[in-house]
Design an enzyme around this catalytic site. Sequence first.
Site, PDB file in Angstrom:
ATOM      1  N   GLN A  78      18.142  61.804  59.131  1.00  9.22           N
ATOM      2  CA  GLN A  78      19.417  61.093  59.072  1.00  9.22           C
ATOM      3  C   GLN A  78      20.333  61.606  60.177  1.00  9.22           C
ATOM      4  OE1 GLN A  78      20.302  59.018  56.117  1.00  9.22           O
ATOM      5  NE2 GLN A  78      21.989  58.329  57.374  1.00  9.22           N
ATOM      6  N   PHE A  79      20.134  61.112  61.398  1.00 17.50           N
ATOM      7  CA  PHE A  79      20.925  61.607  62.518  1.00 17.50           C
ATOM      8  C   PHE A  79      22.420  61.339  62.338  1.00 17.50           C
ATOM      9  CE2 PHE A  79      20.566  57.237  63.889  1.00 17.50           C
ATOM     10  CZ  PHE A  79      21.718  57.009  64.629  1.00 17.50           C
ATOM     11  N   THR A  80      22.786  60.368  61.505  1.00 21.02           N
ATOM     12  CA  THR A  80      24.200  60.054  61.325  1.00 21.02           C
ATOM     13  C   THR A  80      24.973  61.167  60.620  1.00 21.02           C
ATOM     14  OG1 THR A  80      23.773  58.803  59.295  1.00 21.02           O
ATOM     15  CG2 THR A  80      23.787  57.560  61.360  1.00 21.02           C
TER      16      THR A  80
END
Length: 150
Positions: A78-80
């Site tokens: 989940q790069f966000t």
Amino acid sequence: MKIVIQRVSRAQVTIGGNVKSAIGRGFMILLGIGHDDTKDDADWLVKKVIALRVFDDAEGVMNLPITAIGGEVMVVSQFTLMASYKKGNRPSWIRAAGHDVAIPLYEYFCSQMGAALGKDVATGEFGADMKVELVNDGPVTICMDTRNKE
């Protein structure tokens, strides 16, 4: 490295209409990896997650770790989670690691978690458009950040 841990009664990841993986009772973990994260960060998080006492004992008190209940773990990249939102209203992803750093650390985190858990970890697919479904049990949701070890 940042994670969001959700205690779940079940969770699954679907990619392109097909279920990639699913778990029953345990943890659904969203994992964000920064460009300066290392295996030491992953090791610290695995140790904390495995020992986290948030499952009910016989008296209904959150007192047991996931290993005591035979729980399962799902890890989704989940790069966000690495969003910078200081300026303006459009998040910046400048803190997120590129694929050359993030993929090996994601795989390392998953393998270390599996080893500590004593069973395979369910995963999403790095970089894919995933649909994540879960039933948060409690709800119990805990955030951890290796740059802010509370």
